[in-house]
Design a protein around this motif. Structure first.
Motif, mmCIF file in Angstrom:
data_model
loop_
_atom_site.group_PDB
_atom_site.id
_atom_site.type_symbol
_atom_site.label_atom_id
_atom_site.label_comp_id
_atom_site.label_asym_id
_atom_site.label_seq_id
_atom_site.Cartn_x
_atom_site.Cartn_y
_atom_site.Cartn_z
ATOM 1 N N ILE A 17 44.735 37.208 21.507
ATOM 2 C CA ILE A 17 43.345 37.681 21.406
ATOM 3 C C ILE A 17 42.736 37.844 22.793
ATOM 4 O O ILE A 17 42.082 38.850 23.083
ATOM 5 N N ILE A 18 42.968 36.879 23.665
ATOM 6 C CA ILE A 18 42.429 36.957 25.029
ATOM 7 C C ILE A 18 43.041 38.148 25.767
ATOM 8 O O ILE A 18 42.338 38.888 26.465
ATOM 9 N N ALA A 19 44.333 38.357 25.617
ATOM 10 C CA ALA A 19 44.971 39.512 26.269
ATOM 11 C C ALA A 19 44.380 40.814 25.726
ATOM 12 O O ALA A 19 44.141 41.766 26.490
ATOM 13 N N ALA A 20 44.109 40.858 24.423
ATOM 14 C CA ALA A 20 43.508 42.051 23.832
ATOM 15 C C ALA A 20 42.088 42.273 24.352
ATOM 16 O O ALA A 20 41.687 43.412 24.622
ATOM 17 N N ILE A 21 41.328 41.200 24.503
ATOM 18 C CA ILE A 21 39.971 41.309 25.071
ATOM 19 C C ILE A 21 40.044 41.907 26.466
ATOM 20 O O ILE A 21 39.312 42.833 26.809
ATOM 21 N N ASN A 22 40.936 41.386 27.271
ATOM 22 C CA ASN A 22 41.070 41.884 28.644
ATOM 23 C C ASN A 22 41.490 43.352 28.667
ATOM 24 O O ASN A 22 40.998 44.138 29.481
ATOM 25 N N ARG A 23 42.405 43.742 27.788
ATOM 26 C CA ARG A 23 42.828 45.146 27.740
ATOM 27 C C ARG A 23 41.685 46.060 27.307
ATOM 28 O O ARG A 23 41.483 47.130 27.892
ATOM 29 N N LEU A 24 40.944 45.649 26.280
ATOM 30 C CA LEU A 24 39.832 46.484 25.811
ATOM 31 C C LEU A 24 38.752 46.631 26.877
ATOM 32 O O LEU A 24 38.219 47.723 27.092
ATOM 33 N N LEU A 25 38.419 45.545 27.540
ATOM 34 C CA LEU A 25 37.370 45.608 28.570
ATOM 35 C C LEU A 25 37.831 46.368 29.813
ATOM 36 O O LEU A 25 37.004 46.887 30.559
ATOM 37 N N ALA A 26 39.142 46.430 30.014
ATOM 38 C CA ALA A 26 39.679 47.198 31.140
ATOM 39 C C ALA A 26 39.944 48.653 30.749
ATOM 40 O O ALA A 26 40.435 49.430 31.557
ATOM 41 N N SER A 27 39.634 49.008 29.493
ATOM 42 C CA SER A 27 39.847 50.366 28.969
ATOM 43 C C SER A 27 41.320 50.766 28.992
ATOM 44 O O SER A 27 41.652 51.912 29.286
ATOM 45 N N THR A 28 42.179 49.816 28.680
ATOM 46 C CA THR A 28 43.616 50.102 28.579
ATOM 47 C C THR A 28 44.172 49.552 27.266
ATOM 48 O O THR A 28 45.053 48.683 27.277
ATOM 49 N N PRO A 29 43.689 50.053 26.132
ATOM 50 C CA PRO A 29 44.168 49.524 24.854
ATOM 51 C C PRO A 29 45.603 49.956 24.566
ATOM 52 O O PRO A 29 46.037 51.017 25.002
ATOM 53 N N HIS A 30 46.327 49.107 23.834
ATOM 54 C CA HIS A 30 47.701 49.421 23.443
ATOM 55 C C HIS A 30 47.793 49.847 21.987
ATOM 56 O O HIS A 30 48.587 50.714 21.645
ATOM 57 N N ARG A 31 47.016 49.218 21.111
ATOM 58 C CA ARG A 31 47.134 49.476 19.672
ATOM 59 C C ARG A 31 45.882 50.110 19.065
ATOM 60 O O ARG A 31 45.974 50.785 18.055
ATOM 61 N N SER A 32 44.724 49.875 19.617
ATOM 62 C CA SER A 32 43.463 50.316 19.006
ATOM 63 C C SER A 32 42.977 51.613 19.644
ATOM 64 O O SER A 32 43.597 52.136 20.569
ATOM 65 N N ASN A 33 41.830 52.091 19.150
ATOM 66 C CA ASN A 33 41.263 53.319 19.721
ATOM 67 C C ASN A 33 40.400 53.034 20.956
ATOM 68 O O ASN A 33 39.867 53.949 21.553
ATOM 69 N N GLY A 34 40.218 51.776 21.308
ATOM 70 C CA GLY A 34 39.507 51.423 22.529
ATOM 71 C C GLY A 34 38.035 51.134 22.350
ATOM 72 O O GLY A 34 37.356 50.781 23.317
ATOM 73 N N ARG A 35 37.509 51.311 21.144
ATOM 74 C CA ARG A 35 36.095 50.986 20.927
ATOM 75 C C ARG A 35 35.893 49.496 21.109
ATOM 76 O O ARG A 35 36.730 48.678 20.760
ATOM 77 N N LEU A 36 34.733 49.157 21.629
ATOM 78 C CA LEU A 36 34.455 47.757 21.940
ATOM 79 C C LEU A 36 33.713 47.091 20.784
ATOM 80 O O LEU A 36 32.522 46.799 20.862
ATOM 81 N N ASN A 37 34.435 46.830 19.702
ATOM 82 C CA ASN A 37 33.865 46.083 18.583
ATOM 83 C C ASN A 37 34.918 45.114 18.059
ATOM 84 O O ASN A 37 36.095 45.166 18.426
ATOM 85 N N VAL A 38 34.471 44.209 17.194
ATOM 86 C CA VAL A 38 35.339 43.136 16.720
ATOM 87 C C VAL A 38 36.500 43.691 15.895
ATOM 88 O O VAL A 38 37.631 43.196 15.987
ATOM 89 N N SER A 39 36.261 44.709 15.101
ATOM 90 C CA SER A 39 37.335 45.292 14.291
ATOM 91 C C SER A 39 38.445 45.842 15.175
ATOM 92 O O SER A 39 39.639 45.624 14.904
#
Length: 143
Positions: A17-39
């Motif tokens: 989860i922490i790694a995913a938070i860091n990826r999303l906030l860095a705008s480098t998502p691996h699995r999601s569309n990059g939107r900054l929400n809990v889903s």
């Protein structure tokens, strides 16, 4: 950009989860569309959403705080950029107005000088006695 460090976390689910938070906030998502929400955080971390909303609420809250902070920075940056563009536009308009006024001033100075010479000629004085000086031209063009 690492917002949350992985140090001290031994639970693999929390680390993901922490790694995913860091990826999303860095705008480098691996699995999601990059939107900054809990889903999308759940999608990015490859966990069920309930893990964030019921089990690891501290990480969810920290993520939402960081998202709010990032959004505030983006809004402030956009406001500064808009103000800068407005100032550039105003500067351009003012420079154009100054050029217009300078050209009118040259016309008026030439007309005034001609009238002073004519007045001097009609009143019997010569042009040098009228003590009218021509205005110096501006040497530096406006950029």
């Amino acid at each position: 950009m690492t917002v949350l460090p992985l140090d001290g976390e031994h639970d693999p689910l929390r680390r993901e989860i922490i790694a995913a938070i860091n990826r999303l906030l860095a705008s480098t998502p691996h699995r999601s569309n990059g939107r900054l929400n809990v889903s999308q955080l759940a999608v990015e971390a490859d966990v069920k959403r309930w893990h964030l909303t019921h089990q690891h609420t501290d990480l969810k809250d920290r993520f939402q705080e960081e998202v709010a902070r990032a959004e505030a920075k983006r809004a402030a940056s956009a406001k500064v950029a808009d103000a800068y563009e407005e100032l550039k536009r105003e500067n351009t308009n003012l420079r154009q107005h100054v050029r217009h006024l300078e050209s009118r001033l040259e016309i008026y100075a030439a007309a005034l000088n001609q009238l002073a010479r004519e007045h001097a000629a009609l009143s019997g004085r010569d042009a040098d006695a009228a003590k009218v000086r021509t205005l110096p031209r501006r040497r530096q063009p406006l950029p």
